[in-house]
Enzyme design. Structure first.
Site, PDB file in Angstrom:
ATOM      1  N   GLY A 271       0.823  -1.212   0.000  1.00 29.06           N
ATOM      2  CA  GLY A 271       0.000   0.000   0.000  1.00 29.06           C
ATOM      3  C   GLY A 271       0.850   1.251   0.000  1.00 29.06           C
TER       4      GLY A 271
ATOM      5  N   GLY B  51      -0.302   4.904  -1.213  1.00 29.66           N
ATOM      6  CA  GLY B  51      -1.206   5.753  -0.432  1.00 29.66           C
ATOM      7  C   GLY B  51      -0.452   6.709   0.470  1.00 29.66           C
TER       8      GLY B  51
ATOM      9  N   GLU C  64       7.440  -3.092  -6.774  1.00 30.41           N
ATOM     10  CA  GLU C  64       6.799  -4.384  -7.040  1.00 30.41           C
ATOM     11  C   GLU C  64       5.289  -4.176  -7.118  1.00 30.41           C
ATOM     12  OE1 GLU C  64       7.974  -7.168  -7.853  1.00 30.41           O
ATOM     13  OE2 GLU C  64      10.084  -7.141  -7.227  1.00 30.41           O
TER      14      GLU C  64
ATOM     15  N   TYR D 297     -14.934  -4.015   7.582  1.00 28.90           N
ATOM     16  CA  TYR D 297     -13.634  -3.373   7.808  1.00 28.90           C
ATOM     17  C   TYR D 297     -13.187  -3.533   9.259  1.00 28.90           C
ATOM     18  CZ  TYR D 297     -10.038   0.277   7.652  1.00 28.90           C
ATOM     19  OH  TYR D 297      -8.853   0.975   7.722  1.00 28.90           O
TER      20      TYR D 297
ATOM     21  N   ILE E 234      -6.419  10.110  10.418  1.00 28.41           N
ATOM     22  CA  ILE E 234      -5.188  10.642   9.843  1.00 28.41           C
ATOM     23  C   ILE E 234      -5.547  11.448   8.597  1.00 28.41           C
ATOM     24  CG2 ILE E 234      -2.932  10.049   8.887  1.00 28.41           C
ATOM     25  CD1 ILE E 234      -3.308   9.270  11.868  1.00 28.41           C
TER      26      ILE E 234
END
Length: 241
Positions: free
Chosen positions: A13, A16, A57, A148, A181
């Protein structure tokens, strides 16, 4: 002073906000960083910032084989940061099975595969640092995010279990649970929504991606060698556990 010179870190990730901040900091501290994600353009942009000592990658975490291959392709792996995740929000009564499954598959199962394969590699060197990025809602819950929240709570449970299994092999496994955040998602909130959230945060402001990166860097370092099975909460006091 944290020094990661000679270490190799894999960050999923990484395209992001939080993942990018983690990659930049670990790189600054001397680590070779393998930046992984599904958005090649964003990864290349991050690479342009890093300039050297990095590898890109591309990986689709929905594909189990790609998850395993991501680890096996790394000639050396000292630090794994499982940061990638998705959401598919709606109230439980409207949530389709496939919406639940795809979040669990990427946020929990893919991360299990990455942890498992990384542990195999790290056991050979009797050294490793694994940091799984969970969430404040993995502890508190949140309406409209049953899938989630379950995935992030599961990540914390998995982190604890794995830490027991590999402690004698020089490998630590910890989690970081960010609160609110600053990100593209929070920027889309209107003023009223932002104020309502900030009022619940004792420090009176959103966190920054760098705040999460600082916690990760510490857990990745030798200074944190006696810490394992823990969840570090980076939430400005919004949830005190």
């Amino acid at each position: 002073m944290i020094d990661l010179t000679g270490k190799t870190s894999l960050i999923t990730g990484a395209s992001g906000g939080i993942g990018g901040a983690i990659a930049r900091l670990l790189h600054k501290l001397g680590s070779h960083v393998i930046i992984s994600g599904s958005n090649e353009e964003k990864l290349k942009s991050l690479g342009n910032v890093l300039k050297d000592n990095y590898t890109i990658e591309i990986c689709n975490l929905a594909n189990k084989e790609e998850c395993s291959n991501l680890i096996s392709k790394a000639p050396k792996l000292d630090i794994l940061v499982c940061n990638a995740g998705i959401t598919s929000d709606t109230l439980a009564i409207r949530m389709k099975d496939e919406d639940f499954d795809k979040v669990i598959d990427i946020n929990l199962k893919a991360n299990f595969i990455l942890n498992r394969e990384a542990i195999k590699k790290m056991m050979q060197n009797r050294y490793g640092r694994i940091i799984n990025i969970s969430s404040i809602v993995g502890i508190s819950g949140n309406p409209g995010q049953a899938n989630y929240c379950a995935s992030k709570a599961g990540l914390i449970g998995m982190t604890k279990s794995l830490s027991y299994e590999v402690a004698t092999r020089g490998i630590t496994v910890n989690a970081v649970a960010p609160g609110f955040i600053k990100s593209d998602m929070t920027d889309k909130l209107n003023e009223k929504q932002r104020e309502a959230i900030v009022q619940k945060i004792p420090l009176g402001t959103y966190g920054m991606p760098e705040d999460v990166a600082n916690a990760v860097a510490f857990l990745a370092s030798d200074q944190a060698s006696y810490i394992t099975g823990q969840t570090i909460h980076v939430n400005g006091g919004m949830l005190m556990v």
